[in-house]
Design an enzyme around this catalytic site. Structure first.
Site, short mmCIF file in Angstrom:
data_model
loop_
_atom_site.label_atom_id
_atom_site.label_comp_id
_atom_site.label_asym_id
_atom_site.label_seq_id
_atom_site.Cartn_x
_atom_site.Cartn_y
_atom_site.Cartn_z
N ARG A 76 2.64 -8.01 8.97
CA ARG A 76 3.35 -6.87 8.08
C ARG A 76 4.13 -5.77 8.78
O ARG A 76 3.53 -5.13 9.47
CB ARG A 76 2.44 -6.27 6.83
CG ARG A 76 2.97 -5.28 6.11
CD ARG A 76 1.92 -4.62 5.21
NE ARG A 76 2.63 -3.71 4.28
CZ ARG A 76 2.04 -2.58 4.36
NH1 ARG A 76 0.94 -2.03 5.05
NH2 ARG A 76 2.93 -1.59 3.50
N HIS A 120 8.52 2.42 4.32
CA HIS A 120 7.21 3.08 4.78
C HIS A 120 7.82 4.38 5.40
O HIS A 120 7.67 4.62 6.69
CB HIS A 120 6.87 2.22 6.12
CG HIS A 120 5.15 2.10 6.18
ND1 HIS A 120 4.30 1.45 6.03
CD2 HIS A 120 4.57 3.46 6.42
CE1 HIS A 120 3.24 1.68 6.49
NE2 HIS A 120 3.10 3.14 6.72
N GLU A 165 2.71 2.85 -0.14
CA GLU A 165 2.01 4.18 -0.36
C GLU A 165 2.68 5.40 -0.96
O GLU A 165 2.84 6.32 -0.35
CB GLU A 165 1.18 4.79 0.64
CG GLU A 165 0.27 3.74 1.08
CD GLU A 165 -0.96 4.25 2.18
OE1 GLU A 165 -0.72 5.51 2.64
OE2 GLU A 165 -1.89 3.55 2.63
N ASN A 294 -4.11 -0.60 -0.03
CA ASN A 294 -4.54 -0.03 1.45
C ASN A 294 -5.74 0.51 1.18
O ASN A 294 -5.81 1.76 0.26
CB ASN A 294 -3.37 0.96 1.91
CG ASN A 294 -2.13 0.02 2.02
OD1 ASN A 294 -1.89 -1.17 2.01
ND2 ASN A 294 -1.01 0.77 2.29
N TYR A 296 -8.99 2.80 2.96
CA TYR A 296 -9.69 3.24 4.34
C TYR A 296 -10.87 3.99 3.85
O TYR A 296 -12.11 4.11 4.76
CB TYR A 296 -8.83 4.52 4.88
CG TYR A 296 -7.52 3.90 5.57
CD1 TYR A 296 -7.54 3.15 6.92
CD2 TYR A 296 -6.45 3.55 4.64
CE1 TYR A 296 -6.48 2.45 7.34
CE2 TYR A 296 -5.24 3.05 5.45
CZ TYR A 296 -5.24 2.53 6.62
OH TYR A 296 -4.23 1.85 7.39
N GLU A 376 -3.66 -2.76 4.00
CA GLU A 376 -4.10 -2.27 5.08
C GLU A 376 -5.52 -2.15 4.91
O GLU A 376 -5.99 -1.54 4.11
CB GLU A 376 -3.36 -0.69 5.12
CG GLU A 376 -1.82 -0.60 5.59
CD GLU A 376 -1.42 0.61 5.81
OE1 GLU A 376 -2.08 1.58 5.77
OE2 GLU A 376 -0.05 0.80 5.62
C1 FCB Z 1 -1.81 4.70 5.80
C2 FCB Z 1 -0.25 4.52 6.47
C3 FCB Z 1 -0.15 4.07 7.75
C4 FCB Z 1 -1.06 4.75 8.50
C5 FCB Z 1 -2.66 4.53 8.15
C6 FCB Z 1 -3.53 5.21 8.96
O1 FCB Z 1 -1.81 5.58 4.86
O2 FCB Z 1 0.41 3.63 5.29
O3 FCB Z 1 0.97 4.16 8.17
O4 FCB Z 1 -0.84 5.74 8.83
O5 FCB Z 1 -2.51 5.27 6.71
#
Ligand code: FCB
Length: 475
Positions: A76, A120, A165, A294, A296, A376
């Site tokens: 990607r 992006h 995002e 995405n 985290y 992500e």
């Molecule tokens: C996301 C972004 C990516 C990177 C990661 C850690 O929010 O899409 O570009 O910064 O976090």
């Protein structure tokens, strides 16, 4: 439970143009908002910019060979809008398109499926000068750009992602100002959110007209997993309010053709939403082929005050992209953010794989029948080479293992997940944090730009080869 993923599951890695390409003034490319922002003193750690980044523009073949060596089946990347359409309008620049055509051909030659993100975060500066995302015309410009890229690459690229995002573009870019263009105008941020929605809808229609029928269109949302500090109704109300501003504001129009029921009332002190025109919601709600998520970390919120938390000290986004005196949450001063308990990555983000489970099952209900992609997921760690030059990153392996085991569990519970893109292929420019945060499976020595796969890259290669989660090696 099986730790084996189904055949055909996509094993990918993700990057974005401004974070890796460099070559910011080559081939007719003009500045994007991130060039301007990163060159503004005080905006990024150490004054870092993407001028050179990891020089992927010149090392593209080497990088694709590396991906092939790691056995990736998908990659990607994003297209730099101002490389392809420097003023944000008019015909495409051939040199710009050629770079992406070469990249895509190189990927296909190595059996790697390209997944192309159109946006992006790197808006052409000229479009920001004309008003940026708070201006409605930017949505139309985006649809035109999508059509150009679709016509040029639709024959070779099957996986398309409109926006990455949009929450970050709208609220970090225009409310808290920690991202480009660095504006701190809450009303403009809500306008930006609507116009990003419109951009997604109009671009999806434009792509449908330009692409062969087999091509798939998705969007990547950083939908937040928001948990209440306590079961107290006031804390649950805080969750609802943030959920609308983080998630429903995008998936509502995109998936259901409507903004969340309370959103307009919640934000009434900030804007009257008169920028939403008749027909917009119909234009935004386009059939999609997949939903990109995405993920985290999770967020923890409560009603403000009772426990003395100061909302202004809260993370600048649900998953913490930098602090600002300005809140990224228009109309939500009544909400306080808290650090969720548990171990954290080098970003300060709490490690919580259970949030990914909740997210996948939520969207299984929210969008029945729509395949999901994890576009992500990954962790920043304090990586560095050992005496023999090799880079060992057991913490990242642990993070990836636990999140992927969770993905498998969510699939057994009914989530239709088709692929996973590790963030990131290699260390790169982490926005306002500059080069200080390393997310890569491949280590980049910023003095020489040499690439060295970390042990996590080898671990991930094994997973891509077998489809089965390898054990986590003992530290
Ligand atoms: C996301 C972004 C990516 C990177 C990661 C850690 O929010 O899409 O570009 O910064 O976090």
């Amino acid at each position: 439970m099986s730790d084996r993923f189904p055949p055909g599951f996509l094993w990918g890695a993700a990057t974005s143009a401004y974070q890796i390409e460099g070559a910011v003034a080559e081939g007719g490319r003009t500045p994007s908002i991130w060039d301007t922002f990163s060159h503004t003193p005080g905006r990024t750690d150490g004054g870092d910019t993407g001028d050179v980044a990891v020089d992927h523009y010149h090392r593209m073949r080497e990088d694709v060979a590396l991906m092939a060596d790691l056995g990736l089946t998908a990659y990607r990347f994003s297209v730099s809008w101002s490389r392809v359409q420097p003023t944000g309008r008019g015909p495409a620049v051939q040199l710009g398109l050629d770079f992406y055509r070469r990249l895509v051909d190189e990927l296909l030659d190595h059996g790697i499926q390209p997944a192309l993100t159109l946006y992006h975060w790197d808006l052409p500066q000229e479009l920001e000068d004309a008003g940026g995302w708070p201006a409605r015309d930017t949505a139309h410009r985006f649809a035109e750009y999508a059509a150009l890229v679709g016509a040029a690459l639709g024959d070779r690229v099957e996986h398309w992602i409109t926006l990455n995002e949009p929450w970050c573009s709208a609220f970090l870019g225009y409310a808290s100002g920690v991202h480009a263009p660095g504006r701190t105008e809450p009303a403009a941020a809500l306008r930006a959110a609507h116009h990003l929605n419109l951009a997604h809808g109009e671009a999806t229609s434009a792509l449908r007209a330009a692409l062969p029928a087999r091509d798939q269109i998705a969007v990547s949302l950083n939908s937040a997993v928001i948990r209440p500090l306590s079961p107290d109704p006031a804390d649950l109300a805080a969750v609802r309010r943030i959920d609308d501003l983080a998630n429903g504001i995008f998936h509502g129009p995109m998936l259901h053709g409507a903004y969340p029921a309370n959103l307009f009332a919640d934000t009434a002190p900030v804007t009257d939403w008169s920028f939403v025109q008749d027909g917009d919601l119909r234009a935004i709600q386009q059939p999609l082929d997949a939903l990109g998520l995405n993920y985290y970390t999770t967020s923890l919120v409560s009603a403000a005050d009772p426990r003395g938390a100061d909302p202004r000290r809260a993370d600048a986004r649900a998953d913490g992209h930098g602090a600002s005196a300005h809140s990224p949450w228009p109309g939500a001063a009544s909400v306080a953010f808290h650090q969720p308990p548990g171990e954290r990555t080098a970003m300060g983000w709490t490690i919580d794989p259970s949030g990914l489970y909740d997210l996948l099952l939520r969207y299984t209900k929210e969008a029945p029948g729509l395949p999901l992609l994890i576009t992500e997921n990954g962790a920043a760690c304090e990586d560095g080479p050992g005496p023999d030059g090799s880079v060992h990153d057991p913490d990242r392996i642990g993070y990836l293992h636990d999140h992927l085991a969770t993905v498998r569990r969510a699939m057994e519970a009914g989530a239709d997940v088709r692929g996973y893109y590790l963030w990131s292929l290699m260390d790169n420019f982490e926005w306002s944090f500059g080069y200080g945060k390393r997310f890569g499976a491949v280590y980049v020595d910023y003095a020489t730009l040499a690439r060295t796969p970390k042990s996590s890259a080898r671990w991930y290669a094994e997973l891509a080869r077998t489809g089965e989660l390898p054990l986590v090696p003992k530290a």
